[in-house]
Design an enzyme around this catalytic site. Structure first.
Site, PDB file in Angstrom:
ATOM      1  N   CYS A   1     -22.331 -25.149   1.116  1.00 42.13           N
ATOM      2  CA  CYS A   1     -21.741 -26.339   1.285  1.00 42.13           C
ATOM      3  C   CYS A   1     -21.098 -26.543   2.457  1.00 42.13           C
ATOM      4  O   CYS A   1     -20.203 -25.663   2.704  1.00 42.13           O
ATOM      5  CB  CYS A   1     -20.636 -26.481   0.093  1.00 42.13           C
ATOM      6  SG  CYS A   1     -19.559 -27.943   0.184  1.00 42.13           S
TER       7      CYS A   1
ATOM      8  N   CYS B   1     -17.089 -27.184   2.354  1.00 41.71           N
ATOM      9  CA  CYS B   1     -15.957 -25.965   1.988  1.00 41.71           C
ATOM     10  C   CYS B   1     -15.338 -25.161   3.392  1.00 41.71           C
ATOM     11  O   CYS B   1     -15.996 -25.641   4.432  1.00 41.71           O
ATOM     12  CB  CYS B   1     -16.765 -24.809   1.270  1.00 41.71           C
ATOM     13  SG  CYS B   1     -16.974 -25.115  -0.600  1.00 41.71           S
TER      14      CYS B   1
ATOM     15  N   HIS C   1     -14.124 -26.471  -4.301  1.00 44.25           N
ATOM     16  CA  HIS C   1     -15.612 -27.238  -4.136  1.00 44.25           C
ATOM     17  C   HIS C   1     -15.800 -27.767  -5.391  1.00 44.25           C
ATOM     18  O   HIS C   1     -16.511 -28.665  -5.753  1.00 44.25           O
ATOM     19  CB  HIS C   1     -16.667 -26.240  -3.943  1.00 44.25           C
ATOM     20  CG  HIS C   1     -17.956 -26.487  -4.039  1.00 44.25           C
ATOM     21  ND1 HIS C   1     -18.660 -27.091  -3.057  1.00 44.25           N
ATOM     22  CD2 HIS C   1     -18.890 -26.628  -4.922  1.00 44.25           C
ATOM     23  CE1 HIS C   1     -19.682 -27.560  -3.517  1.00 44.25           C
ATOM     24  NE2 HIS C   1     -20.106 -27.186  -4.646  1.00 44.25           N
TER      25      HIS C   1
ATOM     26  N   ASN D   1     -17.922 -42.223  -3.497  1.00 47.66           N
ATOM     27  CA  ASN D   1     -18.958 -42.051  -4.334  1.00 47.66           C
ATOM     28  C   ASN D   1     -18.673 -40.800  -5.140  1.00 47.66           C
ATOM     29  O   ASN D   1     -18.478 -39.781  -4.428  1.00 47.66           O
ATOM     30  CB  ASN D   1     -20.474 -42.009  -3.803  1.00 47.66           C
ATOM     31  CG  ASN D   1     -20.398 -43.363  -3.011  1.00 47.66           C
ATOM     32  OD1 ASN D   1     -19.995 -44.439  -3.189  1.00 47.66           O
ATOM     33  ND2 ASN D   1     -21.204 -43.252  -1.665  1.00 47.66           N
TER      34      ASN D   1
ATOM     35  N   HIS E   1     -19.470 -31.450  -3.298  1.00 51.08           N
ATOM     36  CA  HIS E   1     -17.745 -31.062  -2.921  1.00 51.08           C
ATOM     37  C   HIS E   1     -17.094 -32.724  -2.824  1.00 51.08           C
ATOM     38  O   HIS E   1     -17.413 -33.673  -2.605  1.00 51.08           O
ATOM     39  CB  HIS E   1     -17.677 -30.724  -1.592  1.00 51.08           C
ATOM     40  CG  HIS E   1     -16.483 -30.030  -1.132  1.00 51.08           C
ATOM     41  ND1 HIS E   1     -16.201 -28.694  -0.977  1.00 51.08           N
ATOM     42  CD2 HIS E   1     -15.346 -30.695  -0.899  1.00 51.08           C
ATOM     43  CE1 HIS E   1     -15.169 -28.322  -0.772  1.00 51.08           C
ATOM     44  NE2 HIS E   1     -14.346 -29.475  -0.523  1.00 51.08           N
TER      45      HIS E   1
ATOM     46  N   HIS F   1     -15.298 -35.570  -2.110  1.00 53.94           N
ATOM     47  CA  HIS F   1     -15.220 -35.975  -0.715  1.00 53.94           C
ATOM     48  C   HIS F   1     -15.283 -37.755  -0.782  1.00 53.94           C
ATOM     49  O   HIS F   1     -15.840 -38.161  -1.628  1.00 53.94           O
ATOM     50  CB  HIS F   1     -15.859 -35.475   0.307  1.00 53.94           C
ATOM     51  CG  HIS F   1     -17.248 -35.996   0.207  1.00 53.94           C
ATOM     52  ND1 HIS F   1     -18.154 -35.294  -0.773  1.00 53.94           N
ATOM     53  CD2 HIS F   1     -18.189 -36.786   0.943  1.00 53.94           C
ATOM     54  CE1 HIS F   1     -19.449 -35.955  -0.688  1.00 53.94           C
ATOM     55  NE2 HIS F   1     -19.254 -36.899   0.353  1.00 53.94           N
TER      56      HIS F   1
ATOM     57  N   GLN G   1     -15.438 -41.546   2.074  1.00 59.25           N
ATOM     58  CA  GLN G   1     -15.811 -41.760   3.278  1.00 59.25           C
ATOM     59  C   GLN G   1     -14.961 -42.898   3.944  1.00 59.25           C
ATOM     60  O   GLN G   1     -14.383 -43.682   3.237  1.00 59.25           O
ATOM     61  CB  GLN G   1     -17.252 -41.954   3.572  1.00 59.25           C
ATOM     62  CG  GLN G   1     -18.314 -40.904   3.117  1.00 59.25           C
ATOM     63  CD  GLN G   1     -19.724 -41.394   2.966  1.00 59.25           C
ATOM     64  OE1 GLN G   1     -20.177 -41.710   4.011  1.00 59.25           O
ATOM     65  NE2 GLN G   1     -20.062 -41.486   1.796  1.00 59.25           N
TER      66      GLN G   1
END
Ligand SMILES: [Zn+2]
Length: 476
Positions: free
Chosen positions: A127, A130, A193, A233, A244, A246, A248
């Site tokens: 990933c 991470c 994660h 998303n 993971h 997250h 944007q």
């Protein structure tokens, strides 16, 4: 007021504050907000919001091996060193994209062919979000972090905002185009994660809010940026390629279609009523719950001031002291919630401390309700969702309102809503779930877990057909 930042590389940060040393902090985030000044009101409110009760946020600006910026956000002083060099042999990517305007609708489309090479569903042990560890270097050089933001290596928009006329000159009305100038950032919500945003504690969610506020202030100040769009998303059903947790941030060089429509509708409403569209909208939804209970923000302890007291047909899901969440009157998605601060502000930088303080409880509660929608008893079925933060674009701060549009593409425990003929072809949504029913469900799942009934048994579903097939048949 420029923020003071630590600088791991000795290179200037994005705001040119080279040479700052030591961990500095304190309201670095809200400090930038004032300088961005999306409006006088926002600036004043940001000033008011600079004192954090639960410890200040520290911002540490560093640089990745290929020159991209990486910023750590920490509550208080970072527990471990953040100034860790990126040891990967990364070549700088020269992304190029262009924006083209659809002459029929006016909508801008970004064409970014270079993104086909981006990372796609890597195994968990590879990933890129991470923290780095011995023998496995990621996008985050530090061995741990709280919240980290970095420039996307495969951005849809890149380059120095403001170096080209944006939007492109309309000398050829049929073929308006220009470079895809802007900025795309990745916001890592946590180093864990396997977590989800809904798993964060309130302090951590507040840290993400601080990061969003900082990015909004800094990116909206860049020349050529018209709107700063923060979004998440969640779920492979949405097309997420990295598991993971997250989100944007896009600094857009144009006003996107949905915002353009809101600008138009707000202007019409102002002309017709003399009032602000969003003020009226929030007031009308809140009126449906009267002066009644302020929703308990703790989904697990609904006793006392339960939203179950709301009228049956109210679309309000949560009415906080400073925020209101409701299913919109003409919801497009099976489960869609709009969250507004009760006091209209153009963007994150306009929120005051009271609003910031209440936000984590309200937002985490909403996300957890979404995760309870499709569960079966103790089994939790994570809802795929899109969390889209609408902020006023440059020049429209007086009329547009900061708000979240949160929705899931899931209709039932095992059925997804697909955008098919009517939606993708005509942008005409067909929704199987009545908004008032969705609001009731979302209020119910905030109660004791046992109250979560199986949505498969509820009358809104159409198990044998897809949403738009049903709708299209009904029109014949
Ligand atoms: Zn990860």
């Amino acid at each position: 007021m420029a923020p003071t930042v630590t600088d791991a590389t000795g290179q200037p940060g994005a705001n040119g504050s080279a040479g700052a040393s030591g961990t500095a902090a304190a309201s670095g985030t809200t400090g930038t907000a004032a300088s961005a000044g999306s409006s006088a009101q926002a600036g004043a409110d940001a000033q008011a919001g600079t004192s954090r009760q639960a410890g200040a946020t520290t911002r540490t600006v560093t640089e990745l091996a290929d020159g991209r910026e990486l910023i750590y956000y920490d509550r208080g002083t970072p527990p471990t060193a953040r100034a860790v060099a990126d040891l990967r042999p990364l070549d700088a990517v020269a992304p190029s994209s262009e924006v083209r305007q659809d002459p029929m609708t006016g909508a801008w489309v970004t064409v970014a062919a270079h993104r086909q090479a981006r990372t796609y569903h890597p195994p968990a042990d590879e990933c890129p979000l991470c923290p780095s560890r011995e023998g496995r270097l990621s996008e985050i050089p530090a061995g741990d972090y709280q919240v980290a933001v970095f420039e996307n290596r495969f951005p849809s928009l890149a380059g120095e905002p403001g170096t080209h006329p944006v939007p492109p000159a309309l000398d050829d009305p049929l073929h308006s185009r220009g470079p895809g100038i802007g900025r795309c950032e990745v916001v890592c919500f946590t180093a864990d994660h396997d977590a989800s945003f809904a798993d964060l504690d309130e302090d951590h969610a507040r840290l993400v809010l601080d990061a969003w506020t900082d990015r909004t202030a800094e990116l909206s100040a860049l020349p050529g940026v018209r709107q700063v769009y923060c979004f998440e998303n969640r779920g492979t059903e949405i097309g997420v390629t990295l598991a993971h947790p997250h989100g944007q941030v896009y600094a857009l060089p144009f006003v996107p279609p949905r915002t353009a429509k809101m600008i138009d509708r707000a202007a019409r409403h102002r002309a017709a009523t003399g009032r602000n569209l969003f003020d009226d909208l929030v007031a009308a939804e809140r009126a449906s719950v009267g002066s009644g209970p302020v929703a308990s923000a703790s989904a697990d302890s609904p006793a006392g001031n339960s939203p179950s007291d709301y009228p049956e047909d109210s679309r309000v899901v949560l009415a906080g002291e400073y925020w209101t969440a409701f299913v919109p009157f003409a919801a497009r998605w099976p489960y869609e919630v709009h969250l507004f601060p009760n006091r209209r502000v153009p963007d994150f930088t306009g929120l005051n401390e009271d609003e910031r303080a209440e936000f984590p409880r309200i937002y985490l509660d909403l996300l957890r309700r979404f995760d309870r929608l499709f569960g079966d008893g103790d089994q939790q079925v994570r809802a795929p969702y899109i969390a889209a933060w609408h902020q006023a674009p440059a020049g429209h701060e007086d009329e547009l309102a900061l708000h979240l549009e949160l929705f899931t593409v899931r209709r039932t425990a095992d059925k997804l809503k697909y955008l098919a003929g009517t939606e993708s072809g005509m942008e005409a949504f067909m929704n199987d779930v009545a908004p008032e029913f969705a609001a009731r469900r979302l209020r119910e799942v905030g109660q004791a877990p046992a109250a979560a009934s199986n949505p498969e048994t509820t009358p809104d579903t159409t198990p044998e057909t897809t949403a738009d097939t049903t709708a299209e048949e009904a029109q014949r």
